[in-house]
Design an enzyme around this catalytic site. Structure first.
Site, PDB file in Angstrom:
ATOM      1  N   ARG A  55      24.803  81.081   6.351  1.00  0.00           N
ATOM      2  CA  ARG A  55      23.431  81.066   6.875  1.00  0.00           C
ATOM      3  C   ARG A  55      22.466  81.232   5.697  1.00  0.00           C
ATOM      4  O   ARG A  55      22.013  82.336   5.394  1.00  0.00           O
ATOM      5  CB  ARG A  55      23.230  82.197   7.879  1.00  0.00           C
ATOM      6  CG  ARG A  55      23.986  82.027   9.193  1.00  0.00           C
ATOM      7  CD  ARG A  55      23.697  83.182  10.140  1.00  0.00           C
ATOM      8  NE  ARG A  55      24.033  82.897  11.515  1.00  0.00           N
ATOM      9  CZ  ARG A  55      25.155  83.326  12.130  1.00  0.00           C
ATOM     10  NH1 ARG A  55      26.027  84.046  11.483  1.00  0.00           N
ATOM     11  NH2 ARG A  55      25.367  83.024  13.386  1.00  0.00           N
TER      12      ARG A  55
ATOM     13  N   ARG B  47      24.747  75.835   5.541  1.00  0.00           N
ATOM     14  CA  ARG B  47      23.764  75.359   6.511  1.00  0.00           C
ATOM     15  C   ARG B  47      22.388  75.405   5.867  1.00  0.00           C
ATOM     16  O   ARG B  47      22.015  76.415   5.261  1.00  0.00           O
ATOM     17  CB  ARG B  47      23.778  76.242   7.755  1.00  0.00           C
ATOM     18  CG  ARG B  47      22.667  75.831   8.714  1.00  0.00           C
ATOM     19  CD  ARG B  47      22.717  76.584   9.992  1.00  0.00           C
ATOM     20  NE  ARG B  47      22.227  77.932   9.844  1.00  0.00           N
ATOM     21  CZ  ARG B  47      22.276  78.840  10.821  1.00  0.00           C
ATOM     22  NH1 ARG B  47      22.813  78.541  11.975  1.00  0.00           N
ATOM     23  NH2 ARG B  47      21.794  80.043  10.634  1.00  0.00           N
TER      24      ARG B  47
ATOM     25  N   ASN C 124      25.474  80.277  20.114  1.00  0.00           N
ATOM     26  CA  ASN C 124      24.416  81.284  20.284  1.00  0.00           C
ATOM     27  C   ASN C 124      23.135  80.607  20.768  1.00  0.00           C
ATOM     28  O   ASN C 124      22.487  81.051  21.712  1.00  0.00           O
ATOM     29  CB  ASN C 124      24.148  82.011  18.966  1.00  0.00           C
ATOM     30  CG  ASN C 124      25.420  82.575  18.376  1.00  0.00           C
ATOM     31  OD1 ASN C 124      26.397  82.758  19.087  1.00  0.00           O
ATOM     32  ND2 ASN C 124      25.415  82.839  17.077  1.00  0.00           N
ATOM     33  N   ASP C 125      22.790  79.509  20.095  1.00  0.00           N
ATOM     34  CA  ASP C 125      21.605  78.776  20.521  1.00  0.00           C
ATOM     35  C   ASP C 125      21.898  77.841  21.683  1.00  0.00           C
ATOM     36  O   ASP C 125      21.048  77.651  22.552  1.00  0.00           O
ATOM     37  CB  ASP C 125      21.018  77.980  19.342  1.00  0.00           C
ATOM     38  CG  ASP C 125      20.140  78.865  18.481  1.00  0.00           C
ATOM     39  OD1 ASP C 125      19.332  79.615  19.042  1.00  0.00           O
ATOM     40  OD2 ASP C 125      20.286  78.828  17.246  1.00  0.00           O
TER      41      ASP C 125
ATOM     42  N   ARG D 236      17.867  84.694  23.466  1.00  0.00           N
ATOM     43  CA  ARG D 236      19.103  85.394  23.096  1.00  0.00           C
ATOM     44  C   ARG D 236      18.866  86.816  22.585  1.00  0.00           C
ATOM     45  O   ARG D 236      19.794  87.605  22.478  1.00  0.00           O
ATOM     46  CB  ARG D 236      19.878  84.585  22.043  1.00  0.00           C
ATOM     47  CG  ARG D 236      19.144  84.429  20.752  1.00  0.00           C
ATOM     48  CD  ARG D 236      19.754  83.324  19.895  1.00  0.00           C
ATOM     49  NE  ARG D 236      20.527  83.846  18.793  1.00  0.00           N
ATOM     50  CZ  ARG D 236      21.009  83.120  17.797  1.00  0.00           C
ATOM     51  NH1 ARG D 236      20.823  81.806  17.783  1.00  0.00           N
ATOM     52  NH2 ARG D 236      21.684  83.656  16.819  1.00  0.00           N
TER      53      ARG D 236
ATOM     54  N   CYS E  25      30.904  77.646  15.332  1.00  0.00           N
ATOM     55  CA  CYS E  25      30.522  78.796  14.513  1.00  0.00           C
ATOM     56  C   CYS E  25      29.662  79.773  15.299  1.00  0.00           C
ATOM     57  O   CYS E  25      29.162  80.739  14.750  1.00  0.00           O
ATOM     58  CB  CYS E  25      29.829  78.351  13.225  1.00  0.00           C
ATOM     59  SG  CYS E  25      28.358  77.363  13.537  1.00  0.00           S
TER      60      CYS E  25
HETATM   61  C1  PEP Z   1      24.427  79.473  16.740  1.00  0.00           C
HETATM   62  O1  PEP Z   1      23.301  79.212  17.166  1.00  0.00           O
HETATM   63  O2  PEP Z   1      25.436  79.555  17.460  1.00  0.00           O
HETATM   64  C2  PEP Z   1      24.633  79.714  15.299  1.00  0.00           C
HETATM   65  C3  PEP Z   1      25.842  79.869  14.808  1.00  0.00           C
HETATM   66  O3  PEP Z   1      23.531  79.816  14.505  1.00  0.00           O
HETATM   67  P1  PEP Z   1      22.601  81.120  14.451  1.00  0.00           P
HETATM   68  O4  PEP Z   1      23.311  82.226  15.165  1.00  0.00           O
HETATM   69  O5  PEP Z   1      22.366  81.437  13.025  1.00  0.00           O
HETATM   70  O6  PEP Z   1      21.373  80.660  15.161  1.00  0.00           O
HETATM   71 MG    MG Z   2      21.713  78.700  15.823  1.00  0.00          MG
END
Ligand code: PEP
Ligand code: MG
Length: 585
Positions: A299, A335, A457-458, A468, A505
């Protein structure tokens, strides 16, 4: 003794005195009446804080000019003008002398009036000035209030950090050796505080809500991050239990460490890849210690989140190269900058927005700020000459974004060569699938991208329309919702049809029960906080791909998350019990 329940965000048990960080404006800005002879001194205090703020803004302006161009520098230029505006000063001084209140309170009142006036104006230019006034006022106040946040870096005793919320930059700059646990009012399992707490292996319970108001600075708190439990004023039995849990966790860690050098392969020989998510370069070596076969997600934005500091091309190149070299030939997926949303970066022009999660984030920001993006791409391409590096774009929601970003990769490569740097002819360029639009168009995107990584996550946030980081709706941020599972299945199938690798991820990949389902859906790569790698590897090594496929078929026929979650928990427990019977210690 009292127990509080929150969201289990990072496992581990710790006990230490509470360090309470209060950042609510009304609470942190004191209000008192001055003695008549103290008013002059108060004015001098104000002028001193203004001077410090000016120096800071000048530095930000210079950095912004280099990193983001004149347009961005102009914002700070406007802030400097405000910090020397005689009319503004006259007004503030007048208010101070009229009310004889402490200067912090005068500033807050003055700012509120001015911002209300500007925000109500018809002219959008004047409306936008409200944000500038707010920014300048915050900066002066932070000097007057001695920057409470900075003390996080200076912690010299062990503490449980209690806060309403923490910024990613707080997490990066705090003294991580002294913060034994984290407890917050806001946040969810995939908020950035949670992700960083897991990365740094600090137990955390988030989303406790208003209950955190009850914690007093200095009182002992026992935090059980795995169960989401915080105990204040613990009795002797609780302290003994905490110690026992710590010892049990260490024993399990030692047992799982034996798996480190064994391959992540199913009992019928399907080879999977297990990689680490990292946020700072220092995580690379511990990731290897946990058996990571590469970095599946670096990240990179955390490099940019040191307050007031924008890393240039050379600095970024050195960091990327360091990570690539630490991984000794294993692949490293970097990323590109994922800011916006909850990762605000005023230095680059990413400011608070009305609807930040739907706004100027990630690739959208980078495509608008080409200089910032090209600088990062050049740094990654140069570092790629030292090992196996890959580029990954966050939050792609339309094929045009990917096309444009790929064009910029080609431009960055050509520019590196013009400048005499050695760069590889080809670096794999992939995308995160973290917006429903991308999952639904994954057949089209798979023709252009070299790989996919599913960011649950997103993806969950945008599919379920749930912030979130908001504890009140955390129950909806759920990977087992049928809608989410369908998007994941579709993405994996489209990647396979196009013959490109597909991994995950997002945090879902770190749950062994979910890993069983993902394996059955055909996922090939699992990337997660490195501390979670051993338990996922244990599950994957205990099951056959055929058995996982059967489980996936069962799950995809289910119609509720509760059903899926109960089924997978039971299957995972059965598999674990079977494995320990076959391989007793
Ligand atoms: C996600 O969104 O799942 C991700 C891995 O990116 P981040 O948690 O950094 O938004
Ligand atoms: Mg994300």
């Amino acid at each position: 003794m009292k127990e509080y329940r929150g969201i289990p965000a990072s496992s581990g048990v710790a006990a230490a005195p509470a360090f309470v960080l209060r950042e609510d404006e009304e609470l942190s800005v004191p209000s008192y009446v001055l003695q008549p002879d103290a008013v002059d001194e108060e004015w001098r205090r104000f002028l001193g804080a203004v001077e410090k703020a000016k120096t800071e803004v000048e530095e930000l302006r210079d950095k912004a000019r280099v990193a983001a161009g004149e347009e961005q520098a102009a914002i700070f230029e406007a802030h400097l003008l405000m910090l020397s505006d005689p009319d503004l000063f006259d007004n503030i001084e007048q208010n101070l002398r009229d009310t004889a209140r402490n200067i912090e309170r005068v500033i807050v009142e003055f700012e509120r009036e001015l911002v209300e006036k500007l925000a109500g104006a018809e002219d959008p230019y004047l409306q936008a000035r409200a944000a500038d006034i707010h920014d300048v006022a915050r900066r002066i106040l932070s000097h007057l209030l001695l920057r409470e946040r900075l003390t996080l870096a200076d912690l010299e005793v062990d503490v449980v950090l209690v806060a309403r919320d923490l910024l990613p930059s707080d997490m990066i700059s705090m003294n991580r050796h002294r913060v034994k646990a984290i407890v917050t009012e806001a946040g969810g399992r995939t908020s950035h505080v949670a992700i960083l707490a897991r990365a740094f292996e600090i137990p955390a319970v988030l989303g406790l809500g208003e209950a955190i108001e009850e914690f007093e600075a200095g009182e002992i708190l026992v935090v059980d991050g795995g169960r989401g439990l915080v105990t204040s004023d613990p009795d002797a039995a609780t302290m003994v239990r905490a110690e026992a849990s710590r010892n049990a966790a260490l024993a399990l860690e030692r047992e799982l460490a034996l798996l480190r050098d064994l391959p992540a392969a199913t009992t019928d020989g399907r080879r999977l890849l297990l990689k680490a998510n990292i946020e700072v370069p220092e995580e690379a070596l511990p990731a290897l210690g946990h058996g990571a076969e590469g970095v599946g997600l670096f990240r990179s934005e955390f490099l940019f989140l040191q307050p007031g500091h924008v890393p240039g091309e050379d600095e970024q190149y050195k960091v990327y190269r360091r990570v690539i070299e630490s991984m000794a030939g294993r692949p490293v997926t970097i990323r590109t900058l994922d800011i916006g949303g909850d990762k605000v970066l005023p230095e680059l022009g990413a400011l608070d927005e009305k609807n930040p999660l739907l706004g100027w984030r990630a690739i959208r920001f980078c495509l608008a700020k080409e200089e910032v993006f090209l600088t990062q791409l050049r740094a990654i391409l140069r570092a790629a000459a030292h090992g196996d590096a890959r580029i990954m774009f966050p939050m792609i929601s339309a094929p045009e974004e990917l096309e444009r970003a790929m064009t910029l990769v080609r431009e960055a490569r050509a520019e590196c060569r013009r400048r005499g740097h050695e760069v590889p002819d080809w670096v794999p360029v992939g995308i995160m699938i973290e917006v429903p639009a991308a999952a639904l168009a994954s057949d089209i995107l798979a023709k252009r991208a070299n790989f996919f990584s599913i960011g649950t996550n997103d993806l969950i946030q945008y599919t379920m329309a749930v912030d979130r980081g908001n504890e009140k709706v955390a129950y909806l941020h759920d990977p087992f919702q049928p809608s989410v599972l369908r998007l994941i299945r579709q993405t994996i199938a489209n990647a396979k049809a196009a013959g490109i690798p597909v991994g995950m991820c997002g945090e879902m990949a770190a749950d062994p029960a979910a890993a069983l389902l993902l394996l059955g859906l055909g996922l090939e790569e699992f990337s997660m906080s490195s501390a979670s790698l051993p338990s996922v590897k244990r599950l994957l090594r205990s099951v056959s791909a055929a058995e996982a496929e059967e489980a996936a078929r069962d799950v995809m026929a289910m119609s509720s998350s509760a059903e899926v979650s109960a089924y997978l928990a039971e299957r995972a427990a059965f598999i674990a019990a079977r494995a320990s019977k076959e391989n007793p210690k």
